[in-house]
Design a protein around this motif. Structure first.
Motif, mmCIF file in Angstrom:
data_model
loop_
_atom_site.group_PDB
_atom_site.id
_atom_site.type_symbol
_atom_site.label_atom_id
_atom_site.label_comp_id
_atom_site.label_asym_id
_atom_site.label_seq_id
_atom_site.Cartn_x
_atom_site.Cartn_y
_atom_site.Cartn_z
ATOM 1 N N GLY A 96 0.856 -1.203 0.016
ATOM 2 C CA GLY A 96 0.173 0.050 0.073
ATOM 3 C C GLY A 96 0.785 1.301 0.063
ATOM 4 N N THR A 97 2.026 1.268 0.531
ATOM 5 C CA THR A 97 2.991 2.300 0.302
ATOM 6 C C THR A 97 3.870 2.467 -0.601
ATOM 7 N N SER A 98 3.892 1.450 -1.613
ATOM 8 C CA SER A 98 4.795 1.683 -2.679
ATOM 9 C C SER A 98 4.615 2.708 -3.554
ATOM 10 N N PRO A 99 5.456 3.658 -3.820
ATOM 11 C CA PRO A 99 5.176 4.922 -4.316
ATOM 12 C C PRO A 99 5.127 5.098 -5.915
ATOM 13 N N GLY A 100 4.078 4.283 -6.314
ATOM 14 C CA GLY A 100 3.801 4.537 -7.712
ATOM 15 C C GLY A 100 3.196 3.489 -8.364
ATOM 16 N N GLY A 101 2.558 3.635 -9.378
ATOM 17 C CA GLY A 101 1.843 2.563 -9.995
ATOM 18 C C GLY A 101 0.595 1.956 -9.349
ATOM 19 N N ALA A 102 -0.116 2.692 -9.190
ATOM 20 C CA ALA A 102 -1.268 2.439 -8.031
ATOM 21 C C ALA A 102 -2.151 1.220 -8.630
ATOM 22 N N ALA A 103 -2.568 1.259 -9.788
ATOM 23 C CA ALA A 103 -3.299 0.199 -10.634
ATOM 24 C C ALA A 103 -2.357 -1.152 -10.433
ATOM 25 N N ALA A 104 -1.139 -1.031 -10.718
ATOM 26 C CA ALA A 104 -0.104 -2.165 -10.932
ATOM 27 C C ALA A 104 -0.113 -2.669 -9.593
ATOM 28 N N MET A 105 -0.164 -1.800 -8.547
ATOM 29 C CA MET A 105 0.453 -2.204 -7.351
ATOM 30 C C MET A 105 -0.735 -3.146 -6.594
ATOM 31 N N VAL A 106 -2.323 -2.678 -7.016
ATOM 32 C CA VAL A 106 -3.114 -3.298 -6.539
ATOM 33 C C VAL A 106 -3.413 -4.632 -7.525
#
Length: 338
Positions: A96-106
């Motif tokens: 959740g705190t990874s700084p970037g690519g919100a859709a990719a992180m989900v």
């Protein structure tokens, strides 16, 4: 979209899905549509890799690397603390705190067993907070108006191009990998890596029609939103102060990195701030384009490189930090999904 919010095409369906799920709805998105949506996101990431970024990358690779890796390390430390203290279950805080690519992180968090619902909540809250902070730093450069202008100029059903064929081939590759292997997030990673290589080599263009992106974003948003339960919503509400504090700490740390970057290179402070800003890339692009005097190419080169590094480093980083958090929290700490 009417509010000119970043990632509106994903946030809207996700919020609708949450409302439906909390109201007792039982609709679910099938695996095949979700795999295809992941493949489209992979193509979207690959499209960001252009040969134009290579000269700037070659000149400033050491600065780029130091600033980006420092930001990723800070986000990892913050996520590790959220997991170690039991504020977020398992690896959820780290994703959740990874700084970037919100859709990719989900997508990747879901594939690697984290709670995609809470990851989405954290990621899109970060996107909104970062966009607001960047807007204020840019001295109210009217990014909302710029977003509205971009949205108004979108041609939702353009004519076919050669880039459609490349995108279709990459989406098919993602579908084959996603459906035929056990590779976590393979449906997104395969077209992302193959497409990035082709783009950087100047071999192909990748065109994604806006309607396809809208459908794919909606699919991911529905998948996440429809998985919400009342207990998850209550958990997210209880942890909101901690999440906002984590986001604020990350924004402040990246702001400090931007000051060092400006001092080291002599560039203007706003360009450095936007370059070091922890996502999302689309909203930062709009703000940079609307701000006079900003070196747009430098900002987007930094943002693109960070985007790729976060996507590639997130899985091993999450596994490592989750193990460390489990050792520190002890066997009595609940790490399950709410």
């Amino acid at each position: 979209m009417a509010l000119a919010l970043p990632a509106a095409l994903l946030l809207g369906p996700m919020l609708a899905g949450i409302a439906l799920a909390l109201g007792g709805g039982t609709i679910r998105l099938g695996r095949v549509p979700y795999i295809l949506a992941q493949a489209v996101v992979g193509c979207l990431i690959a499209r960001a890799a252009t040969p134009d970024v290579l000269p700037a990358l070659a000149r400033h690779w050491h600065l780029f690397s130091a600033v980006i890796l420092a930001g990723i390390a800070a986000s990892a430390a913050i996520g590790w603390q959220l997991s170690r203290l039991g504020i977020m279950p398992g690896t959820t805080g780290i994703w959740g705190t990874s700084p970037g690519g919100a859709a990719a992180m989900v997508v990747m968090a879901d594939a690697w067993g984290a709670d995609a619902r809470l990851v989405a909540f954290m990621q899109y809250l970060r996107v909104l907070c970062v966009a607001l902070a960047a807007t204020l730093v840019a001295r109210f450069a009217a990014p909302a108006a710029a977003v509205a202008q971009v949205q108004a100029a979108v041609v939702w059903f353009p004519g076919p191009t050669a880039g459609w064929a490349a995108a279709a081939g990459l989406i098919l590759l993602g579908a084959v990998v996603g459906l035929g292997t056990r590779l976590s997030a393979g449906a997104m990673l395969a077209p992302m890596l193959a497409g990035a290589f082709l783009r950087l080599s100047g071999t192909v263009e990748i065109d994604l029609p806006p309607w396809l992106l809208a459908v794919s974003y909606a699919g991911i948003g529905w998948r996440v939103g429809l998985g919400f339960t009342r207990s998850v919503a209550a958990y997210a509400a209880r942890t909101l102060p901690a999440i906002l504090a984590a986001i604020g700490a990350l924004i402040a740390f990246c702001g400090g990195l931007s000051w060092l970057l400006a001092r080291a290179t002599g560039m203007d402070a706003l360009t450095a701030y936007l370059a070091a800003s922890p996502g999302g890339m689309d909203s930062v692009a709009v703000i940079a384009a609307a701000s006079p005097g900003v070196d747009f190419a430098f900002v987007m080169t930094m943002q693109t490189l960070r985007f790729f590094l976060v996507v590639l480093l997130a899985p091993p980083m999450a596994r490592f930090l989750a193990g460390r958090a489990a050792k520190h929290s002890g066997p009595g700490r609940d790490s399950g999904t709410p």
